[in-house]
Design an enzyme around this catalytic site. Structure first.
Site, short mmCIF file in Angstrom:
data_model
loop_
_atom_site.label_atom_id
_atom_site.label_comp_id
_atom_site.label_asym_id
_atom_site.label_seq_id
_atom_site.Cartn_x
_atom_site.Cartn_y
_atom_site.Cartn_z
N HIS A 67 -25.83 17.04 -31.25
CA HIS A 67 -26.22 17.09 -32.66
C HIS A 67 -26.34 15.71 -33.27
O HIS A 67 -27.22 15.45 -34.09
CB HIS A 67 -25.25 17.98 -33.43
CG HIS A 67 -25.37 19.42 -33.07
ND1 HIS A 67 -24.31 20.21 -32.66
CD2 HIS A 67 -26.46 20.22 -32.99
CE1 HIS A 67 -24.74 21.42 -32.38
NE2 HIS A 67 -26.04 21.45 -32.57
N ASP A 142 -40.63 32.22 -38.06
CA ASP A 142 -41.19 31.47 -36.94
C ASP A 142 -41.58 30.06 -37.40
O ASP A 142 -42.40 29.90 -38.30
CB ASP A 142 -42.41 32.22 -36.40
CG ASP A 142 -42.97 31.57 -35.14
OD1 ASP A 142 -43.76 32.22 -34.45
OD2 ASP A 142 -42.59 30.39 -34.85
N GLY A 143 -41.01 29.07 -36.74
CA GLY A 143 -41.29 27.68 -37.11
C GLY A 143 -42.74 27.30 -36.89
O GLY A 143 -43.29 26.43 -37.57
N ASP A 161 -35.24 21.63 -32.84
CA ASP A 161 -34.00 21.88 -32.11
C ASP A 161 -34.07 23.31 -31.57
O ASP A 161 -33.41 24.23 -32.08
CB ASP A 161 -32.82 21.71 -33.06
CG ASP A 161 -31.50 22.03 -32.41
OD1 ASP A 161 -30.50 22.25 -33.15
OD2 ASP A 161 -31.45 22.12 -31.17
N THR A 163 -34.75 26.39 -28.38
CA THR A 163 -34.43 26.80 -27.03
C THR A 163 -35.48 26.20 -26.09
O THR A 163 -36.39 25.49 -26.53
CB THR A 163 -34.45 28.34 -26.95
OG1 THR A 163 -35.54 28.84 -27.75
CG2 THR A 163 -33.16 28.94 -27.49
N ASP A 164 -35.38 26.51 -24.81
CA ASP A 164 -36.30 25.92 -23.82
C ASP A 164 -37.73 26.42 -24.06
O ASP A 164 -37.95 27.44 -24.70
CB ASP A 164 -35.83 26.29 -22.40
CG ASP A 164 -34.42 25.76 -22.13
OD1 ASP A 164 -33.66 26.45 -21.44
OD2 ASP A 164 -34.08 24.69 -22.67
N1 SAM Z 1 -29.65 23.27 -28.10
C1 SAM Z 1 -29.03 23.50 -29.38
C2 SAM Z 1 -27.65 23.02 -29.47
O1 SAM Z 1 -27.05 22.62 -28.49
O2 SAM Z 1 -27.12 23.08 -30.58
C3 SAM Z 1 -29.14 24.94 -29.75
C4 SAM Z 1 -30.30 25.08 -30.58
S1 SAM Z 1 -30.50 26.56 -31.39
C5 SAM Z 1 -29.39 27.69 -30.80
C6 SAM Z 1 -32.07 26.98 -30.67
C7 SAM Z 1 -32.76 27.92 -31.60
O3 SAM Z 1 -34.19 27.87 -31.54
C8 SAM Z 1 -32.40 29.38 -31.33
O4 SAM Z 1 -31.50 29.80 -32.31
C9 SAM Z 1 -33.75 30.13 -31.38
O5 SAM Z 1 -33.64 31.35 -32.08
C10 SAM Z 1 -34.60 29.11 -32.11
N2 SAM Z 1 -36.05 29.28 -31.93
C11 SAM Z 1 -36.72 29.49 -30.77
N3 SAM Z 1 -38.05 29.59 -31.02
C12 SAM Z 1 -38.22 29.44 -32.37
C13 SAM Z 1 -39.34 29.43 -33.25
N4 SAM Z 1 -40.59 29.63 -32.77
N5 SAM Z 1 -39.14 29.22 -34.57
C14 SAM Z 1 -37.88 29.03 -35.05
N6 SAM Z 1 -36.76 29.03 -34.28
C15 SAM Z 1 -36.94 29.23 -32.95
#
Ligand code: SAM
Length: 285
Positions: A67, A142-143, A161, A163-164
């Site tokens: 972070h 949705d971002g 930030d 997910t993969d």
């Molecule tokens: N890697 C981070 C960490 O260690 O803190 C965690 C990040 S956070 C948990 C990742 C987030 O991206 C997830 O909560 C997921 O729901 C979100 N996400 C995935 N695709 C997204 C999108 N298109 N728009 C917004 N959020 C999204």
């Protein structure tokens, strides 16, 4: 893919031929949301621990490195970051670090899955401690769509930030999304995106650099840092800047910062941008 032995959680990285385990006391949550499966465990040595779709996400013990490195390098490179957007970031650890910067006037967090944040409030309250800051706005959506609709030249920094690059996050690693971010950024504005493992995913990093340059960013740089619970334990973030070079660390600002950091320093900032030879070569191709 993951397995749950009697008292260990293991994430198997089949593509990499590796795996990662944490010893656990018990499973606290196992919830299928409209977007993903969220599990939360109590571990013996790493505090609470969140997993999304079988992939390690955040642990109470070591998330500070990630972070801090997803926020302070880009915010101390920008001359005066006022309006910030976080895409993803549902556990709110990134949001907390951004809000520590008094010069930041607004932070909008666009997280697709509200349950990530609600579970973070319950099991990672320390990451959510600034969520009620008057400068913060939490949006659940949705971002990708949000950035399409964002006003032109309205932002200074976008932090992706996510997910993969699979499932709902896949489109966040695409040239159209980077173009939408570029339009929403003011001149000199930057995006920073978690960019996977330098060791295991140089191909993803190369594709990101290419897509960011094709989208029209003037400069793209990757920084690297340890990230124990992710595949290989070695992670990265990639910054792309509108209209100018990624340079100009506000060192006086770092030295005088009105908050503590446990990993980030001005020296770490400079060192993080120094990449190993194999990665420089991969990114130069
Ligand atoms: N890697 C981070 C960490 O260690 O803190 C965690 C990040 S956070 C948990 C990742 C987030 O991206 C997830 O909560 C997921 O729901 C979100 N996400 C995935 N695709 C997204 C999108 N298109 N728009 C917004 N959020 C999204």
């Amino acid at each position: 893919m993951s397995t749950l032995d009697a008292n260990w959680f293991t994430e198997i990285h089949a593509d990499a031929g590796s795996a990662f385990s944490l010893r656990i006391r018990k499973k606290l949550v196992d919830e299928q949301t409209p977007y993903q499966r969220i599990e939360v465990f109590e571990t013996t040595d790493f505090g609470n621990f969140m997993v999304i779709d079988g992939c390690t996400m955040v642990s109470a013990r070591e998330n500070f490195i990630y972070h801090e490195m997803m926020t302070h390098p880009v915010l101390y490179t920008h001359a005066a970051p006022k309006n910030v957007v976080i895409v993803g970031g549902g556990d709110c650890g990134t949001l907390r670090e951004v809000l520590r910067h008094p010069e930041v006037e607004s932070v909008v967090q666009v997280e697709i899955d509200e349950r990530v944040t609600r579970l973070a409030e319950q099991y990672f309250p320390e990451l959510c401690e600034l969520n009620d800051d008057s400068r913060a706005t939490l949006i659940f959506g949705d971002g990708i769509q949000w950035m399409k609709d964002a006003a032109r030249e309205s932002l200074d920094v976008v932090i992706i930030d996510s997910t993969d690059p699979i499932g709902p996050a896949e489109g966040l690693f695409s040239q159209p999304f980077y173009e939408d971010c570029l339009r929403a950024l003011r001149p000199g504005g930057m995006i920073v995106q978690q960019s996977e493992s330098p060791l295991l995913h140089p191909h993803i990093l190369r594709a990101m650099h290419s897509a960011m340059r094709s989208a029209g960013y003037a400069d793209v740089k990757t920084l690297q840092f340890p990230q124990m619970i992710y595949p290989s334990g070695w992670w990265s973030a990639t910054i792309a800047r509108k209209g100018e070079k990624i340079a100009g660390l506000r060192e006086a600002g770092v030295v005088a910062k009105p908050f503590e950091t446990r990993y980030y320093t001005a020296d770490i900032h400079r060192a993080a941008f120094v990449l190993p030879a194999f990665l420089q070569q991969a990114l130069a191709q």
